[in-house]
Design a protein around this motif. Sequence first.
Motif, mmCIF file in Angstrom:
data_model
loop_
_atom_site.group_PDB
_atom_site.id
_atom_site.type_symbol
_atom_site.label_atom_id
_atom_site.label_comp_id
_atom_site.label_asym_id
_atom_site.label_seq_id
_atom_site.Cartn_x
_atom_site.Cartn_y
_atom_site.Cartn_z
ATOM 1 N N LYS A 21 -7.109 4.748 7.722
ATOM 2 C CA LYS A 21 -7.534 4.585 6.334
ATOM 3 C C LYS A 21 -6.816 5.592 5.461
ATOM 4 C CE LYS A 21 -12.163 2.869 7.463
ATOM 5 N NZ LYS A 21 -11.932 1.520 6.971
ATOM 6 N N ARG A 22 -6.461 5.147 4.261
ATOM 7 C CA ARG A 22 -5.849 6.048 3.286
ATOM 8 C C ARG A 22 -6.136 5.536 1.890
ATOM 9 N NH1 ARG A 22 -0.275 4.237 2.268
ATOM 10 N NH2 ARG A 22 0.151 2.398 3.551
ATOM 11 N N VAL A 23 -5.944 6.412 0.933
ATOM 12 C CA VAL A 23 -6.233 6.094 -0.467
ATOM 13 C C VAL A 23 -4.915 5.863 -1.202
ATOM 14 C CG1 VAL A 23 -7.210 6.942 -2.631
ATOM 15 C CG2 VAL A 23 -8.387 7.396 -0.457
ATOM 16 N N HIS A 46 0.830 -1.218 0.000
ATOM 17 C CA HIS A 46 0.000 0.000 0.000
ATOM 18 C C HIS A 46 0.861 1.263 0.000
ATOM 19 C CE1 HIS A 46 -3.226 -2.695 2.067
ATOM 20 N NE2 HIS A 46 -3.161 -2.915 0.760
ATOM 21 N N LYS A 57 -3.232 4.403 -5.117
ATOM 22 C CA LYS A 57 -3.532 4.134 -6.524
ATOM 23 C C LYS A 57 -2.878 2.811 -6.921
ATOM 24 C CE LYS A 57 -3.849 9.004 -7.864
ATOM 25 N NZ LYS A 57 -3.298 10.075 -8.759
ATOM 26 N N GLU A 96 -8.027 4.145 -7.801
ATOM 27 C CA GLU A 96 -7.925 4.609 -6.419
ATOM 28 C C GLU A 96 -8.761 3.704 -5.510
ATOM 29 O OE1 GLU A 96 -8.979 8.688 -6.047
ATOM 30 O OE2 GLU A 96 -7.128 9.410 -7.001
ATOM 31 N N VAL A 97 -8.134 3.185 -4.482
ATOM 32 C CA VAL A 97 -8.836 2.318 -3.528
ATOM 33 C C VAL A 97 -8.501 2.775 -2.112
ATOM 34 C CG1 VAL A 97 -8.864 0.307 -5.046
ATOM 35 C CG2 VAL A 97 -6.951 0.645 -3.493
ATOM 36 N N GLU A 98 -9.450 2.576 -1.230
ATOM 37 C CA GLU A 98 -9.227 2.919 0.177
ATOM 38 C C GLU A 98 -8.750 1.677 0.911
ATOM 39 O OE1 GLU A 98 -11.735 5.699 3.000
ATOM 40 O OE2 GLU A 98 -12.555 3.660 3.039
#
Length: 525
Positions: A487-489, A456, A491, A477-479
């Motif tokens: 939590k973070r985003v 990640h 790519k 883009e996924v969390e």
Amino acid sequence: MVKDFKHTPRWTPRRWVKLRKVVQVLAFLLFLASFLTLRSGQVFSSNPAEGDLKTALVKLPLRLDPLAMISHALASRQFLAGSALALITITLTLVLGRVWCGWLCPLGSLLDWIPIRRKGTSRPLPPERWRSLKYVLLITILIAAIFTNLTLLVLDPLSILYRTFSTAILPALDHLVTAAERALYTIPFLQMAVGRVDSFLRPGILPSTPLFFRYTALYGGIFLTVLGLNLAAPRFWCRYLCPLGGLLGLLGKVSLMKHHISESCSGCGICDDVCPTGAIYPTEGGVDSNPGECTMCMECLPSCPGQAVSFPFGLSMAAWEPYDPGRREALVGLGASVAGIGLIGSSAFSERKHPRLIQPPGTREKDFFQECLRCGECIYACPTGAIHPALFEAGVEGLWTPVLVPRLGYCDYSCHACGQVCPVGAIPDLSLEEKREQVMGKAYIDHNRCLAWADHEVCIVCEEMCPVPDKAIYLEEVEVTGREGEKRVVKQPHVERDLCIGCGICEYKCPLDGRAAIRVYVPSL
């Protein structure tokens, strides 16, 4: 070249020897010029007139090679217009004997210039019967070519030299020059000079960035072995192993000009001692020679105290020697060809191709192994070092044919040099637009190694590097949730395989050490 040199004071025997040495140097420089021109192959199309001249120079040496051209014609079932240049060498041999071997061949010249074993030493030579080995290899190559196999063209002398220069000598020189430049650049008053030298060498001779090749010790070791065999006999390769020399030796037996020793010979044996290929041998009545083994080096002319040596013109057939090809050599060559092709056809590679056999653009729809000369010209022409000689990927049938190794180099989206320099069109000479549409492979992402997927982490290198206009790699883009619940985003990359052409730049640029997280594999049919 006349029978009696006493009546030609301007062309004394020593002057003929000097002339041969001058021609050797000029021919070798022409070979080097042809080789170094490969580096500018990617700009051939910018100026049509200049491009035509460069491509003609690049392709000239191999197109003069009758063994390569005849084998290619037999295997591919086609005779290319450029292959007709080999008739020049054949005609030259039928008129003047093996002048190619003694005057023009770059590998033969190197063997002359690096005489590890001095001529005339007392150490015993290998048996004369060994000379038949080159004829067995010649017969095996030609019969295998009839069965559409060109594997043994790896033994062609020009192919050996091209591969060695491309994968061993020039890369080693590049890294030595780079190390020297880095050391000298630390000295302030030398910086300008170092910069000028570097701009002269790169990219015309050496690559802009260091290139790395697999198995360089293997390719360099083979070349050093060819040179080292001179310890056993001067020009050992030419005497016993060279298949091209075997072909030209057979033609030399019926050439118009032949080595001749007159009856005035005293039998002193001096000419035998200086002959680099052992074409002169003692007999009960003095000495005799085999025109099929004579490379027309002329060394015997100034050495003869009685001027008994001459090179007259005449229609005659040289005597057949015990080591010259006969029924036994033909049967051995036939058996080796048939057995080898049978074993190759039953190998696992013939049933399942290697997933990493990524071939140059435009070759997947061709009978590539039946056309490739294994010359390695495309290797040096590739500006990014993506092309390497195949070893395990292509099986025995495709040994040393060009294969892309994306982890060490990528296929430049703006380059089509490999097709431009290929002397027989095994790699098709496509326009840049056509080349960009060729699918060499497809990229696959290893989610267990990819930084964005497995860890990640922020990494979008593969997407940034993709040269395809519509981007064959896209980001989603996924969390994600960390171990502490944060939590973070991020790519994460995906491959749109309908757009991917397998150029390999994503694999080359992947920042991971070792195996890349995105790899190119051959596309399924």
